[in-house]
Design a protein around this motif. Sequence first.
Motif, short mmCIF file in Angstrom:
data_model
loop_
_atom_site.label_atom_id
_atom_site.label_comp_id
_atom_site.label_asym_id
_atom_site.label_seq_id
_atom_site.Cartn_x
_atom_site.Cartn_y
_atom_site.Cartn_z
N LYS A 14 39.95 46.77 38.75
CA LYS A 14 41.19 46.02 38.54
C LYS A 14 41.64 45.49 39.89
N LEU A 15 41.84 44.15 39.96
CA LEU A 15 42.09 43.54 41.27
C LEU A 15 43.39 43.99 41.90
N ASP A 16 44.38 44.38 41.08
CA ASP A 16 45.66 44.78 41.67
C ASP A 16 45.60 46.13 42.37
N LYS A 17 44.46 46.81 42.28
CA LYS A 17 44.30 48.05 43.05
C LYS A 17 43.83 47.75 44.48
N LEU A 18 43.33 46.55 44.72
CA LEU A 18 42.84 46.21 46.06
C LEU A 18 44.02 45.87 46.96
N ILE A 19 43.77 45.89 48.26
CA ILE A 19 44.88 45.68 49.19
C ILE A 19 44.69 44.40 49.97
N TYR A 20 45.83 43.81 50.39
CA TYR A 20 45.85 42.62 51.25
C TYR A 20 45.07 41.45 50.65
N LEU A 21 45.02 41.35 49.34
CA LEU A 21 44.32 40.22 48.76
C LEU A 21 45.22 39.00 48.77
N ALA A 22 44.83 37.98 49.47
CA ALA A 22 45.56 36.71 49.42
C ALA A 22 45.38 36.10 48.02
N PRO A 23 46.36 35.32 47.55
CA PRO A 23 46.24 34.78 46.18
C PRO A 23 44.94 34.01 45.95
N GLU A 24 44.54 33.18 46.96
CA GLU A 24 43.31 32.41 46.74
C GLU A 24 42.09 33.34 46.67
N GLU A 25 42.13 34.40 47.45
CA GLU A 25 41.04 35.37 47.35
C GLU A 25 41.02 35.98 45.96
N GLU A 26 42.20 36.35 45.48
CA GLU A 26 42.26 36.99 44.17
C GLU A 26 41.68 36.06 43.10
N ALA A 27 42.05 34.78 43.21
CA ALA A 27 41.52 33.81 42.26
C ALA A 27 39.98 33.75 42.32
N TYR A 28 39.47 33.79 43.57
CA TYR A 28 38.02 33.72 43.76
C TYR A 28 37.35 34.98 43.21
N TYR A 29 37.96 36.12 43.53
CA TYR A 29 37.39 37.40 43.07
C TYR A 29 37.29 37.45 41.55
N THR A 30 38.27 36.88 40.86
CA THR A 30 38.25 36.98 39.39
C THR A 30 37.03 36.28 38.79
N THR A 31 36.43 35.35 39.58
CA THR A 31 35.23 34.68 39.05
C THR A 31 33.97 35.54 39.20
N LYS A 32 34.11 36.67 39.87
CA LYS A 32 32.93 37.50 40.13
C LYS A 32 32.87 38.67 39.16
N ASP A 33 31.67 38.96 38.74
CA ASP A 33 31.48 40.09 37.82
C ASP A 33 31.56 41.43 38.52
N HIS A 34 30.88 41.51 39.63
CA HIS A 34 30.61 42.78 40.27
C HIS A 34 31.32 42.80 41.61
N ILE A 35 32.58 43.27 41.59
CA ILE A 35 33.42 43.17 42.78
C ILE A 35 32.86 43.94 43.97
N PRO A 36 32.44 45.20 43.84
CA PRO A 36 31.98 45.91 45.05
C PRO A 36 30.79 45.21 45.70
N ASN A 37 29.87 44.74 44.88
CA ASN A 37 28.73 43.99 45.39
C ASN A 37 29.17 42.77 46.19
N PHE A 38 30.12 42.06 45.63
CA PHE A 38 30.60 40.84 46.26
C PHE A 38 31.27 41.15 47.60
N ILE A 39 32.06 42.24 47.63
CA ILE A 39 32.71 42.62 48.89
C ILE A 39 31.67 42.99 49.94
N ALA A 40 30.64 43.73 49.52
CA ALA A 40 29.58 44.10 50.46
C ALA A 40 28.91 42.85 51.02
#
Lengths: 308, 308, 308, 308, 308
Positions: free
Chosen positions: A138-164
Amino acid sequence: MILYKTNDNWFGDVAHLTSSYTMERIIKSVLFLGLYAAAIMTIIVLFELQEQLQMDTAVFSLLGVILSLFLGFRTSTAYDRWWEARKQWGALVNNTRNMAIYVDSMWPASDTGIRRFMAKHIANFCLSLSEHLRDGTKLDKLIYLAPEEEAYYTTKDHIPNFIALRIFQRMAAAHREGTINEGDYINIKAQHQSLLDILGACERIKKTPIPFSYAVYLKVFVSAYCLLLPFGLVEPFGWAAVPITMLISFALLGIELMGEEIEDPFGLDCNDLPTGDMAHTIKRNVFELLEDRTPAEEHSKELYEKVF
Amino acid sequence: MILYKTNDNWFGDVAHLTSSYTMERIIKSVLFLGLYAAAIMTIIVLFELQEQLQMDTAVFSLLGVILSLFLGFRTSTAYDRWWEARKQWGALVNNTRNMAIYVDSMWPASDTGIRRFMAKHIANFCLSLSEHLRDGTKLDKLIYLAPEEEAYYTTKDHIPNFIALRIFQRMAAAHREGTINEGDYINIKAQHQSLLDILGACERIKKTPIPFSYAVYLKVFVSAYCLLLPFGLVEPFGWAAVPITMLISFALLGIELMGEEIEDPFGLDCNDLPTGDMAHTIKRNVFELLEDRTPAEEHSKELYEKVF
Amino acid sequence: MILYKTNDNWFGDVAHLTSSYTMERIIKSVLFLGLYAAAIMTIIVLFELQEQLQMDTAVFSLLGVILSLFLGFRTSTAYDRWWEARKQWGALVNNTRNMAIYVDSMWPASDTGIRRFMAKHIANFCLSLSEHLRDGTKLDKLIYLAPEEEAYYTTKDHIPNFIALRIFQRMAAAHREGTINEGDYINIKAQHQSLLDILGACERIKKTPIPFSYAVYLKVFVSAYCLLLPFGLVEPFGWAAVPITMLISFALLGIELMGEEIEDPFGLDCNDLPTGDMAHTIKRNVFELLEDRTPAEEHSKELYEKVF
Amino acid sequence: MILYKTNDNWFGDVAHLTSSYTMERIIKSVLFLGLYAAAIMTIIVLFELQEQLQMDTAVFSLLGVILSLFLGFRTSTAYDRWWEARKQWGALVNNTRNMAIYVDSMWPASDTGIRRFMAKHIANFCLSLSEHLRDGTKLDKLIYLAPEEEAYYTTKDHIPNFIALRIFQRMAAAHREGTINEGDYINIKAQHQSLLDILGACERIKKTPIPFSYAVYLKVFVSAYCLLLPFGLVEPFGWAAVPITMLISFALLGIELMGEEIEDPFGLDCNDLPTGDMAHTIKRNVFELLEDRTPAEEHSKELYEKVF
Amino acid sequence: MILYKTNDNWFGDVAHLTSSYTMERIIKSVLFLGLYAAAIMTIIVLFELQEQLQMDTAVFSLLGVILSLFLGFRTSTAYDRWWEARKQWGALVNNTRNMAIYVDSMWPASDTGIRRFMAKHIANFCLSLSEHLRDGTKLDKLIYLAPEEEAYYTTKDHIPNFIALRIFQRMAAAHREGTINEGDYINIKAQHQSLLDILGACERIKKTPIPFSYAVYLKVFVSAYCLLLPFGLVEPFGWAAVPITMLISFALLGIELMGEEIEDPFGLDCNDLPTGDMAHTIKRNVFELLEDRTPAEEHSKELYEKVF
């Protein structure tokens, strides 16, 4: 995860009995089997069927030993997953700490941007991994996410992979620009790679329970055994067969149900690993190392105490 | 591989019972032994042979314990192979992902040729490995094979090996030309070598079942035990010997047959690893990382759900 | 090693029964014990000693469980050696293949001398290792040995060791001359070192059976148990004691004898690893990689099929 | 360590029975318990106490199973130490051999001083380690010690440690002088470090037996069990209780005593590892590699044959 | 930790019986259960309830086997933690020794400051780790702490972590200044990283006992079993039920209590590892290597002898 001290207070621990979901399930099943055994007994006594029953405890004894040998196998494989998961998260704590120390020594002290970037992404990797191994990040558990980042993250299936991937891209860019040298680049790549290895190992543990046939076999075997028990115990024990049925099914059902529960150690049950708290501890660690402060937002305690 | 959630629904899982090939085999054997026991019983009752039979359950009890101890050994060695195979494929997922990330950072962004080459060959390595561990690689399962390549591939015995060689030759050539530097070359060689190590380990698991003597010994022992059981159970149990024979042979035959099945985890049975789907997931991953797209051709779902 | 497919044909495998040396030994011992039990029975019946015998199956039951627990320990340690040996030879296949690939990319394509040298020596290392782990290396099993080399080799005790030394000396010389660079030298040293590590591990497995006390203890225990069995079984079972003695000693003797056999996995028995064929497969692999051809001399099939 | 071939001659091995210290100890204890049981029997028969004794074999059966499960744990932990020790010494053989090969290729062929220094110190490290793991290093077992060295060595507590330090100092000095280059220095440091790791692991095995509570618990349990046995066996078996007591205590005491013995594998008992001979073999190896000769002084065979 | 020699003196070890906290606890529990059984017996005899009791030893036998199989699992997991902890501290000894050797060869011989700094901080790391794994670090156990350092340390939560960070910062600074070169920096970073890995592993062992459900389950099972025992033993054994109850509960309770104790191996009980003494040995080692002397302050022997 309930924190308790072994080797301390025998009955104190037992008092926690009902605070465990699995323990409750075991007790319910045992009570059900007690009622069942009493019903069987009543029928047998009412219709005076004792004579017809030619069961013998010896057979139940043999089957009980076979069953418990097999439950031992089930327990040790389930426990191995739990313990391997604990080791992987322990390695995650060590690795992220080392990674923060290396980042701090690799970039010039003046570069606060990279320190913030790394602290944020390492923390978010761990937070999202903890969620990912439950019901999905759930993206709202992450910290310091800028809104545009959040929008970008929502397009990704596998968040930890993407962060790595983002962490690596940043390091590779710094390497191409010449900000960090070859030695440091090779060095930190080992730490980075371990992030993905830990992620992969945790997914493997979560996604691969004991082979299906074994799971079904054990359930069929345990069910059949417990349901047949009263017939075998009627003749030698009379009404004492009811508590004895309960005791034996507590022994066998308990092992099976605990094995089932412990096999997936990433949930929120009282035997599960406190991965949420571990992730928050890592967050605090990396911010302290890289920004010399504790990040503002405190998380609401999940269900457990801080663990390491 | 049937996907199921443990710790969820006791009887839900049991309902899947007949969807497992091995479970069916176990049930058939148990039914056969039930008929056999009934036949023995009929003969004994018809000819009034009860008096002559001097068997005792104690001996069956002892033999049952010895047999189940040994079946425990069989189960754990079979399970170790299954779990090692799962770890190897998990490592393959991690390694190919890392390899794609490194390829992406090693070659200039403009070089789309190398990216296509690597994505295609890594994907084909995994696809052909999955097939190779079943009945041999079928070339029409591979992707983007130009006709002349296909012709060339058909001359080769061991497709995954050959693909791994091609990947290495391309990297070595790039190194000789100076396109990639020493550090990157050493670095990615580790990833490449792990492809061959995983391949070797999977072949070892597939080609080396439990030593032949153990396999024969267990089959002889289990067969003899189950066939003698009715004689031992006649006197104490009468006709109840039939269901008891079935219960005990379910316990023992089941463990043996499940061990046999799980020992080779690369097939298509419901306990086998979904290596086909894993290979397709890897394909999607590397194309997403290297070409930022999903490759056009979708594979027909084998038998299972996506697994990781 | 007999190749067989598990999970396929229950009785098909059992039919191979007598093709295994160990199985034959087990069957012979069981038959002997059957005769022995019949003799004891005859004496007891002739002299009407039944009354004097105060044995009880309970004691045999307890001793049988203790013995089989201990035989389980024996089995798993023996199996671990067998499986470790299989892993070492699997690693040898991977390593020699990688070594050939590196050699091919390290030396200029025109240098056919080094390719022939390496192909020959790697192949000879594996061939001589396989022999060395049996009865000592026979030089006529090696390939392309010039007469003066053969004369020189005969002065050496430990052929595989000597071959490994020659490979390293050639690489070190190339490094000193500057033919191969530092990175390649470090890289291939790892592969070379693994040759010696595999050799050392195989020697360790071969030369260190289970501690002597355990071996003697088990033999004494199993012998005493099987020889006393008929006395314990006379009273409850009468003449049925003869087949029961055979069944129980099949169970216990079988485990012990199989453990003994599997402990040294480098011989030519049907459970042993096909190290000879593996060595020949490696030979074919390295020649194909380094000279793009199969070496002329084909070996006469030992006893087994090709295995990987 | 007695060298024997398993899988060869059943009764041949048993004949070695009394050559094992532990086997003797087991036999003595069993004989003592036989006398003890006979004494108990005599008293019971004399005073006609049979009626008063209300023991039952079922309880002894249960306790026997519990005890043997626990003895299984004891055996496998003891065996693991023995086997780990064997692996460490196997690694020492491989490492010293590799170290000698590297030394030979690192220093110019003309430098015989360094070759003599290394051969002597590596050999002395292994010789002193073997002694150190027994009763402490005796300096007269070391080779080529000049009188002033011997005087200096006597001031040191931990001889193997000191020798390892000297080897490293020599390598570091050569590195500082520029005699050996960076790559070689890093490379051989790995071999050197393994000397200390092997030393540390052997000390760990030697100095850490099974936790004290377990050792005491098992002794109390086994003693109580064996001493109570005759009381339980009187009623069902009469005088046959004497040999049965002996048989059961052979089974249980034997496992315990063998576990105790095997736990410390560095002594001179017949199950201990032939570390002295291994050290001498290493000595011969390194001198052959570095000076192409066998060192003059031959050691007096300890108690065993050469082992690898 | 009590130092004892196994394989030496059977009854000598047993005499230490009461010096173990856990052994005392076991004996107390067994005595309590003896009194309890006697009370039950008295009630049964007084009110002549023997006839009503329809228990049977067979059920207790089955339950006893199941329970002991499960206690075996508990024992081996607890022992694995203990042994892993021992390995980690063994690795700490090896690593700190190597670290001191490298520091000595990396910095010029004239730089006594860095030698003092490293000796002091490595020693303090180990001393504080030993305390940290008990009740938290007490600063007065550390050595050479200047008052301003002590003031600074008191502001830190996690002393060992902080000391490790200081060591690394000093090394990184030396690297930035060019005092130590790239190779040495990479090399010693491996040793430094192992400090944190050992710390993390020890914390993992300490903070993660066996899953809560298993702990509760076992306590409930063992308690119920021992409390029901007298009822089952009355009929067959009469007053002999009292010592038999004690013997069986000694067997089962003992395994559980020893498992509990051994699970956390960092305390001061007689089975715990002598981490305090190990830390002092490390202190002496590093000072001897770096300053060629033993540090002045001697610690008061804790409770045990020097161990390695």
